[in-house]
Design a protein around this motif. Structure first.
Motif, mmCIF file in Angstrom:
data_model
loop_
_atom_site.group_PDB
_atom_site.id
_atom_site.type_symbol
_atom_site.label_atom_id
_atom_site.label_comp_id
_atom_site.label_asym_id
_atom_site.label_seq_id
_atom_site.Cartn_x
_atom_site.Cartn_y
_atom_site.Cartn_z
ATOM 1 N N GLY A 207 -14.859 55.565 -40.089
ATOM 2 C CA GLY A 207 -14.801 54.625 -39.414
ATOM 3 C C GLY A 207 -14.919 54.394 -38.233
ATOM 4 O O GLY A 207 -14.705 53.446 -37.616
ATOM 5 N N ILE A 208 -14.813 55.547 -37.592
ATOM 6 C CA ILE A 208 -15.425 55.174 -36.347
ATOM 7 C C ILE A 208 -16.597 54.719 -36.119
ATOM 8 O O ILE A 208 -16.837 54.114 -35.544
ATOM 9 C CB ILE A 208 -15.663 56.779 -34.873
ATOM 10 N N ASP A 209 -17.504 55.787 -36.808
ATOM 11 C CA ASP A 209 -19.252 54.144 -36.346
ATOM 12 C C ASP A 209 -19.392 53.200 -36.724
ATOM 13 O O ASP A 209 -19.315 52.809 -36.011
ATOM 14 C CB ASP A 209 -20.089 55.600 -37.606
ATOM 15 N N ARG A 210 -18.321 53.170 -37.466
ATOM 16 C CA ARG A 210 -18.359 51.129 -38.160
ATOM 17 C C ARG A 210 -17.467 50.566 -37.166
ATOM 18 O O ARG A 210 -17.959 49.872 -36.729
ATOM 19 C CB ARG A 210 -17.764 51.037 -39.518
ATOM 20 N N THR A 211 -15.999 51.343 -36.107
ATOM 21 C CA THR A 211 -15.853 50.868 -34.834
ATOM 22 C C THR A 211 -16.685 50.177 -33.511
ATOM 23 O O THR A 211 -16.579 49.582 -32.815
ATOM 24 C CB THR A 211 -14.324 51.460 -34.900
ATOM 25 N N ALA B 280 -10.869 49.739 -45.080
ATOM 26 C CA ALA B 280 -11.151 48.324 -45.430
ATOM 27 C C ALA B 280 -11.487 47.217 -44.640
ATOM 28 O O ALA B 280 -11.143 46.495 -44.709
ATOM 29 C CB ALA B 280 -10.776 47.888 -46.770
ATOM 30 N N GLY B 281 -9.996 47.364 -43.358
ATOM 31 C CA GLY B 281 -9.772 46.549 -42.348
ATOM 32 C C GLY B 281 -10.561 46.221 -41.537
ATOM 33 O O GLY B 281 -10.573 45.015 -40.366
ATOM 34 N N ILE B 282 -11.559 47.208 -41.230
ATOM 35 C CA ILE B 282 -12.946 47.114 -39.704
ATOM 36 C C ILE B 282 -13.700 46.349 -40.236
ATOM 37 O O ILE B 282 -14.123 46.041 -41.784
ATOM 38 C CB ILE B 282 -13.727 48.493 -39.861
ATOM 39 N N PRO C 241 -14.446 43.380 -49.567
ATOM 40 C CA PRO C 241 -14.137 42.797 -49.367
ATOM 41 C C PRO C 241 -13.182 43.082 -47.852
ATOM 42 O O PRO C 241 -12.944 44.330 -48.189
ATOM 43 C CB PRO C 241 -13.470 41.926 -49.741
ATOM 44 N N SER C 242 -13.506 42.923 -46.591
ATOM 45 C CA SER C 242 -13.008 43.097 -45.374
ATOM 46 C C SER C 242 -11.441 42.765 -45.621
ATOM 47 O O SER C 242 -11.019 41.675 -45.892
ATOM 48 C CB SER C 242 -12.939 42.667 -44.697
ATOM 49 N N ILE C 243 -10.545 43.967 -45.739
ATOM 50 C CA ILE C 243 -8.752 43.581 -45.239
ATOM 51 C C ILE C 243 -8.022 43.332 -43.956
ATOM 52 O O ILE C 243 -8.363 44.242 -42.965
ATOM 53 C CB ILE C 243 -8.222 44.568 -46.461
ATOM 54 N N ASP C 244 -7.882 42.081 -43.785
ATOM 55 C CA ASP C 244 -7.134 41.925 -42.204
ATOM 56 C C ASP C 244 -5.446 42.653 -42.845
ATOM 57 O O ASP C 244 -5.176 42.398 -43.061
ATOM 58 C CB ASP C 244 -6.985 40.546 -42.825
ATOM 59 N N THR C 245 -5.160 43.656 -42.555
ATOM 60 C CA THR C 245 -4.118 44.276 -41.784
ATOM 61 C C THR C 245 -3.279 44.100 -40.852
ATOM 62 O O THR C 245 -1.801 44.559 -40.391
ATOM 63 C CB THR C 245 -4.641 46.228 -41.512
ATOM 64 N N ASN D 195 -15.041 38.012 -32.024
ATOM 65 C CA ASN D 195 -13.191 38.450 -31.692
ATOM 66 C C ASN D 195 -12.649 39.100 -32.893
ATOM 67 O O ASN D 195 -11.518 39.239 -33.048
ATOM 68 C CB ASN D 195 -12.817 37.048 -31.621
ATOM 69 N N ALA D 196 -13.659 40.268 -33.503
ATOM 70 C CA ALA D 196 -12.751 41.068 -34.485
ATOM 71 C C ALA D 196 -11.936 41.950 -33.134
ATOM 72 O O ALA D 196 -12.015 42.505 -32.814
ATOM 73 C CB ALA D 196 -13.781 42.115 -35.121
ATOM 74 N N ASN D 197 -10.550 42.374 -34.527
ATOM 75 C CA ASN D 197 -9.522 43.202 -33.407
ATOM 76 C C ASN D 197 -9.166 44.000 -34.191
ATOM 77 O O ASN D 197 -10.068 43.842 -35.833
ATOM 78 C CB ASN D 197 -7.878 42.651 -33.948
ATOM 79 N N LEU D 198 -10.010 45.564 -33.780
ATOM 80 C CA LEU D 198 -10.246 46.518 -33.362
ATOM 81 C C LEU D 198 -9.103 47.968 -34.021
ATOM 82 O O LEU D 198 -8.583 48.233 -32.917
ATOM 83 C CB LEU D 198 -11.153 47.552 -33.266
ATOM 84 N N TYR D 199 -8.441 47.690 -34.901
ATOM 85 C CA TYR D 199 -7.688 48.391 -35.258
ATOM 86 C C TYR D 199 -7.365 50.259 -35.709
ATOM 87 O O TYR D 199 -6.581 51.008 -35.590
ATOM 88 C CB TYR D 199 -6.312 48.322 -35.702
ATOM 89 N N PHE D 200 -9.040 50.533 -36.415
ATOM 90 C CA PHE D 200 -9.477 51.694 -36.801
ATOM 91 C C PHE D 200 -8.493 53.527 -35.363
ATOM 92 O O PHE D 200 -8.295 54.277 -35.919
ATOM 93 C CB PHE D 200 -10.456 52.090 -37.229
#
Length: 661
Positions: free
Chosen positions: A488-492, A421-423, A354-358, A430-435
């Motif tokens: 992570g960059i690829d998924r971002t 996990a947060g991606i 599952p995705s985690i909200d950081t 409206n996803a927030n991308l912090y990676f």
């Protein structure tokens, strides 16, 4: 007369005196006064006053003469008295000289008598002492020491004096006849010398300065007196070192290591300064052994204390950081299942779990990193100073592995796993991308880690086999981190493209490119284009701020290619009227302007070609072949050209199909 005396004031001024006299005389004032001026009366007063003054002068003169006579008489009496005292002093001085001569005479007689007595007593004392020494020598000759001076430990001072004299006598005896007795005397000499040094050491430990002074005075005549000095210095150093280290050895590892490093450094610096003096031919070995004897008990297990402290300190720094974030660290699995998940994620780029909200937290802290590196730096410095040269590379490697464990694995790798996990999934809205923030901080930390590796670890292992081992471990860690960063960059990037899809799907209308009123189109480009370009520019800026060097170009090129593919496929979904085609060209021109911000030639070239393809939507049917054979479209596959021509609303007209076929 009393009135006259009252007129005198100090200091005396004649004019003022006359003035006072006039004012005191009736009729002596001015005419304007209460009484009229009477010159006769004033004259009469002056005459009477002068007579009074004359009488006063005579009286004073007689008194002066009387005092002078009395003074002369007393001076004569004093002079007479002084003469009598001088005579008495001369008599006393003569008596003193006579006494001094008598004392000198008696002293001379006493000294002479003393010399005579000494001349008689000295040979007698020497004879008595020689007799005693012969008695003690016979005991050594017989092989049995019976005298109390040798058997009573409390008389070690007397025994030391006797054995020191016998030792000097034995050196003059021929070896062939007295070899056995000389050996016994030398053995006793050595035993007593060792006992005295031991007694000196015990007294120093007890703090008995007077006893130390007494024993040192006895040892002064022995050959081993220099050992007494060595023992004193060593004992002083051991007592000081023990006081500084023993108290905190078990209770405060940090203070213990600091004190040990400081004391050892100061001692070695002192040794370097002592090397400048003449301490013998083998002074370096002597000083090294002395230092080693003082610190050996502390240096033997130094690295165990160092690594234990470094682990606990590093764990505390990390825990304190996560506590400040109110974060409970998740357990990151290890072993076969985790390795399998990692391989699947690398090959498929699918989020596992599952995705985690950081909440925008990267869980990377430069303050934590600086603290960990600072602790490790100090550990490397202590390791360099306190480790034996043969153990230095191995000890430095142990410290490096602790740094890798807590900085690279427990902090950076954990942050990367949490960031992955947060991606969100690529279809999230409206996803927030912090990676990318994780990437930015990780790059900064990598630079700091690499700097410490080169500055503080390399000098300690550069000439040992541990160098290749450290380099390999560093390479493995970096490759592992880069792999997760790439994932992570690829998924971002996929999420960015997904966000653009949502914008296009929500904002782009079919009527944008096939308006009902062809003559009433007032916009320059569509609303979907505006929002997509704004989103892309924001992400490009974020990528540039998050990376450096060639990584920026690599990521931007990948994003640009995906951005082009998205727009290309998006345009394939609509049918275009003439005015709609013009609006599509305007949109692509805006996309191309946005692509210029990438500063990647390939991306700009792709959008240039796409812009040229969009011209096929509006060009006159008679000019289609000419446009298709143009510079930008000549090398494209005919099917691609055909697919764009088919998007024209007038494509099914026989005329257009005939011109394009």
């Amino acid at each position: 007369m009393a009135t006259t005396a009252e007129l005198f004031e100090e200091p005396f001024v004649a004019d003022e005196y006359i003035e006072r006299l006039v004012w005191r005389t009736p009729g002596g004032g001015s005419r304007g006064g209460p009484e009229a001026f009477d010159p006769k009366r004033l004259l009469e007063e002056f005459v009477n006053h002068i007579q009074e003054l004359q009488i006063m002068d005579e009286r004073i003169q007689r008194k002066v003469e009387k005092l002078e006579q009395q003074c002369q008489k007393e001076a004569k009496e004093f002079a007479k008295k002084v003469q009598e005292l001088q005579k008495s002093n001369q008599v006393a001085f003569q008596h003193f000289q006579e006494l001094d001569e008598h004392i000198s005479y008696v002293a001379t007689k006493v000294c002479h008598l003393g010399d005579q007595l000494e001349g008689v007593n000295t040979p007698r004392q020497r004879a008595v002492e020689a007799q005693k020494l012969m008695k003690y020598f016979n005991e050594f000759l017989d092989g049995e020491l019976k005298s109390d001076v040798f058997t009573n430990s409390e008389k070690i001072k007397e025994a030391a004096d006797i054995i020191q004299k016998l030792h000097l006598i034995a050196q003059e005896l021929p070896f062939d006849r007295f070899s056995e007795v000389k050996s016994k005397i030398a053995s006793k000499y050595h035993d007593l010398e060792c006992q005295l040094i031991q007694e000196f050491t015990s007294a120093q430990r007890r703090g008995e300065i007077s006893r130390m002074r007494e024993v040192a005075a006895v040892l002064l005549h022995f050959k081993g007196y220099s050992h007494c000095v060595d023992v004193y210095i060593k004992q002083c150093q051991e007592s000081f070192v023990k006081d500084q280290l023993e108290e905190c050895r078990k209770s405060d590892a940090e203070q213990y290591l600091k004190n040990l490093y400081d004391l050892y450094t100061r001692t070695t610096n002192l040794s370097s300064k002592l090397m400048e003096f003449n301490l013998g031919t083998d002074k370096q070995t002597f000083l090294s052994k002395l230092i080693k004897s003082i610190f050996i008990s502390y240096l033997e297990n130094y690295i165990e204390v160092e690594t234990g402290y470094l682990k606990s300190r590093s764990a505390m720094i990390l825990q304190r950081y996560y506590d400040s974030k109110n974060h409970q660290k998740r357990s990151i699995g290890t072993g076969g299942i985790q390795d399998l998940k990692e391989r699947i994620r690398q090959r498929t780029n699918l989020p596992l779990g599952p995705s985690i909200d950081t909440h925008g937290e990267t869980f990377l802290s430069q303050e934590v990193v600086v603290n960990l590196l600072q602790e490790t730096k100090q550990a490397f410095e202590r390791c360099h100073r306190l480790s034996d040269p043969s153990d230095l590379p191995r000890n430095a490697f142990r410290i490096f592995t602790i740094l890798v464990e807590f900085l690279c694995i427990e902090h950076i790798d954990y942050a990367l796993e949490t960031g992955l996990a947060g991606i969100p999934s690529s279809d999230s809205k409206n996803a927030n991308l912090y990676f990318l923030d994780v990437v930015h901080q990780a790059n900064t930390i990598f630079h700091l880690f690499d700097k410490q590796f080169n500055d503080h670890l390399m000098p300690l292992i550069s000439s040992s086999p541990k160098l290749s081992e450290c380099l390999q471990k560093k390479k493995e860690i970096i490759e592992q981190m880069e792999m997760k960063l790439d994932t992570g960059i690829d998924r971002t990037l996929n999420c960015m493209i997904g966000q653009m899809k949502h914008i296009l799907a929500a904002e782009q209308k079919k009527t944008d490119f096939k308006p009902e009123d062809e003559n009433n189109v007032l916009i320059q480009y569509t609303n979907a284009c505006v929002k997509v370009c704004a989103y892309v520019r924001k992400q490009v800026e974020k990528i540039k701020n998050s990376m450096d060097g060639k990584n920026v170009d690599t990521v931007l090129m990948e994003l640009g290619v995906r951005f082009h593919r998205l727009i290309y496929e998006h345009l394939q979904q609509y049918s275009y009227s003439c005015m709609g085609g013009m609006l599509a060209i305007c949109d692509v021109a805006e996309y191309r302007k946005c692509a210029k911000d990438f500063k990647i030639p390939l991306v700009l070239q792709l959008f240039d070609t796409l812009h040229a393809l969009c011209n096929l939507l509006v060009v006159a049917p008679d000019n289609l072949k000419q446009v298709c054979s143009g510079e930008q479209l000549a090398n494209l596959d005919k099917n691609i050209l055909h697919s764009f021509v088919q998007l024209r609303a007038d494509y099914r007209s026989a005329r257009l199909a005939r011109h394009f076929s």
